[in-house]
Design an enzyme around this catalytic site. Structure first.
Site, mmCIF file in Angstrom:
data_model
loop_
_atom_site.group_PDB
_atom_site.id
_atom_site.type_symbol
_atom_site.label_atom_id
_atom_site.label_comp_id
_atom_site.label_asym_id
_atom_site.label_seq_id
_atom_site.Cartn_x
_atom_site.Cartn_y
_atom_site.Cartn_z
ATOM 1 N N TYR A 137 0.872 -1.176 0.000
ATOM 2 C CA TYR A 137 0.000 0.000 0.000
ATOM 3 C C TYR A 137 0.909 1.226 0.000
ATOM 4 O O TYR A 137 1.525 1.556 1.020
ATOM 5 C CB TYR A 137 -0.898 -0.037 1.234
ATOM 6 C CG TYR A 137 -1.946 1.060 1.332
ATOM 7 C CD1 TYR A 137 -2.078 2.072 0.387
ATOM 8 C CD2 TYR A 137 -2.830 1.077 2.413
ATOM 9 C CE1 TYR A 137 -3.042 3.055 0.500
ATOM 10 C CE2 TYR A 137 -3.807 2.059 2.534
ATOM 11 C CZ TYR A 137 -3.901 3.045 1.579
ATOM 12 O OH TYR A 137 -4.861 4.023 1.707
ATOM 13 N N LYS A 165 -1.148 -1.247 -4.222
ATOM 14 C CA LYS A 165 -2.262 -0.300 -4.149
ATOM 15 C C LYS A 165 -1.616 1.078 -4.143
ATOM 16 O O LYS A 165 -1.046 1.505 -3.136
ATOM 17 C CB LYS A 165 -3.088 -0.522 -2.890
ATOM 18 C CG LYS A 165 -4.221 0.482 -2.698
ATOM 19 C CD LYS A 165 -4.867 0.295 -1.327
ATOM 20 C CE LYS A 165 -6.052 1.196 -1.098
ATOM 21 N NZ LYS A 165 -5.769 2.628 -1.185
ATOM 22 N N ASP A 192 -9.193 8.242 -5.892
ATOM 23 C CA ASP A 192 -10.484 8.099 -6.569
ATOM 24 C C ASP A 192 -10.693 9.170 -7.638
ATOM 25 O O ASP A 192 -11.394 8.947 -8.621
ATOM 26 C CB ASP A 192 -11.616 8.180 -5.546
ATOM 27 C CG ASP A 192 -11.508 7.112 -4.472
ATOM 28 O OD1 ASP A 192 -10.551 6.307 -4.530
ATOM 29 O OD2 ASP A 192 -12.359 7.081 -3.574
ATOM 30 N N GLU A 193 -10.071 10.334 -7.430
ATOM 31 C CA GLU A 193 -10.226 11.458 -8.349
ATOM 32 C C GLU A 193 -9.619 11.189 -9.724
ATOM 33 O O GLU A 193 -9.876 11.923 -10.672
ATOM 34 C CB GLU A 193 -9.566 12.725 -7.771
ATOM 35 C CG GLU A 193 -10.085 13.131 -6.412
ATOM 36 C CD GLU A 193 -9.330 12.520 -5.247
ATOM 37 O OE1 GLU A 193 -9.315 13.144 -4.163
ATOM 38 O OE2 GLU A 193 -8.758 11.419 -5.404
ATOM 39 N N ILE A 207 -8.975 0.474 -5.772
ATOM 40 C CA ILE A 207 -9.396 0.388 -4.370
ATOM 41 C C ILE A 207 -9.542 1.822 -3.893
ATOM 42 O O ILE A 207 -8.608 2.618 -4.015
ATOM 43 C CB ILE A 207 -8.359 -0.342 -3.501
ATOM 44 C CG1 ILE A 207 -8.184 -1.795 -3.961
ATOM 45 C CG2 ILE A 207 -8.764 -0.292 -2.025
ATOM 46 C CD1 ILE A 207 -7.030 -2.525 -3.290
ATOM 47 N N GLY A 209 -11.560 4.957 -1.157
ATOM 48 C CA GLY A 209 -12.303 5.321 0.036
ATOM 49 C C GLY A 209 -13.658 5.937 -0.211
ATOM 50 O O GLY A 209 -14.487 5.984 0.704
#
Length: 305
Positions: A137, A165, A192-193, A207, A209
């Site tokens: 990660y 990740k 995510d953006e 993956i 949030g």
């Protein structure tokens, strides 16, 4: 192929508390089954969205246990086991293996600024503690360490390492990690953006949030990417980003905003644990506006559920 198991939309699982702020088995199972019914491909349990650094070992074990009881064998389950010490991380790793998780993951060691040799040893000891595959990660904006190609190359000698990740913001990092690794190596888009751009430059999966509060939008974005419909993919990413900006605009933690949206949907998974702050005051009135943004975006792209 091994890679296929990890393709698709994998929400980072949220911490679920009761009204006293303690881990709630019932609410964990409620959220797990809700996300399963939405059609996501897996869950990443016990990471940043799970408020892992604010929970003790037994609380983290409880979350791993109740998610597994709900969904083992139904979805790909990845256990984040990064903890303040190697000893605790290994204990979590072994417990996740006992519960039947599909893979492990961990951030690098936190707080002390350590040499790369210490980070290598930490991840290696976690990998060697079980038979499960392992996913690094990489989230330098919170840990202070950005995975180097040199360390990745060293760690790839361990057959248990199957992916990264990657939550660093430069999209190029995804491409560089893919270029440095074997074909079967998995890179997950973290920010995510940039889901669409991450996928186009080489990410195999994602993956995130905010997936859990709007899984339908990310599933549709993935559908557009797979179909090669990049015009629609860009449009839905724009709407997703507008929503993310709104989620981060209130006076409390983004996760508190997400949990308040869940309450409006009839799913109560509690609040956040301090020092994370709950949304309060006038900002509570803005929660429904953000929920409506998600609903409008779903309608725009023909999403019914």
């Amino acid at each position: 192929m091994l890679l296929d198991k990890y393709k698709g939309i994998i929400p980072a699982f949220y911490a679920c508390y009761d009204e006293s702020g303690e881990i709630s088995p019932e609410r964990i199972k409620l959220l797990a089954n809700h996300l399963y019914e939405k059609g996501v491909q897996g869950l990443y349990v016990g990471g940043s969205s799970g408020e892992c650094i604010y929970q003790n070992l037994e609380e983290r074990k409880a979350t791993l246990k109740y998610v597994s009881e709900s969904l083992k064998g139904k979805l790909t389950l990845i256990a984040h086991v990064g903890a303040p010490s190697t000893k605790e991380s290994v204990e979590l790793a072994k417990y996740a293996e006992e519960l039947g998780y599909d893979a492990l993951s961990a951030i690098p060691p936190i707080y002390f600024k350590l040499p790369e040799s210490s980070i290598e040893k930490y991840w290696t000891e976690i990998m060697d503690s079980t038979e499960l595959p392992f996913i690094i990660y990489n989230i330098p904006q919170t840990t202070g360490y950005n995975l180097s190609i040199n360390l990745l190359t060293k760690l790839l000698k361990n057959d248990k390492l199957i992916g990264v990740k990657n939550s660093s913001m430069p999209v190029m990092d995804i491409e560089r990690f893919k270029a440095a690794a074997p074909e079967e190596f998995i890179v997950f888009n973290g920010p995510d953006e940039q889901y669409v751009s991450g996928r186009l430059i080489g990410a195999d999966s994602g993956i995130g949030g905010t997936y859990g509060v709007m899984p339908e939008l990310f599933l549709k974005a993935e559908e557009f990417v797979v179909a090669g419909n990049f015009s629609e993919a860009r449009k839905i990413q724009r709407d997703i980003n507008d929503i993310i900006i709104a989620l981060c605009s209130l006076n409390g933690s983004m996760y508190s905003t997400i949990k308040e949206i869940y309450k409006l949907r009839g799913i109560n998974i509690g609040s956040v644990r301090g020092p994370l702050e709950p949304v309060s005051g006038e900002d509570l009135g803005k929660i429904e506006i953000i929920k409506n943004m998600i609903d409008v975006a779903k309608q725009k792209f023909g999403i019914e559920n």
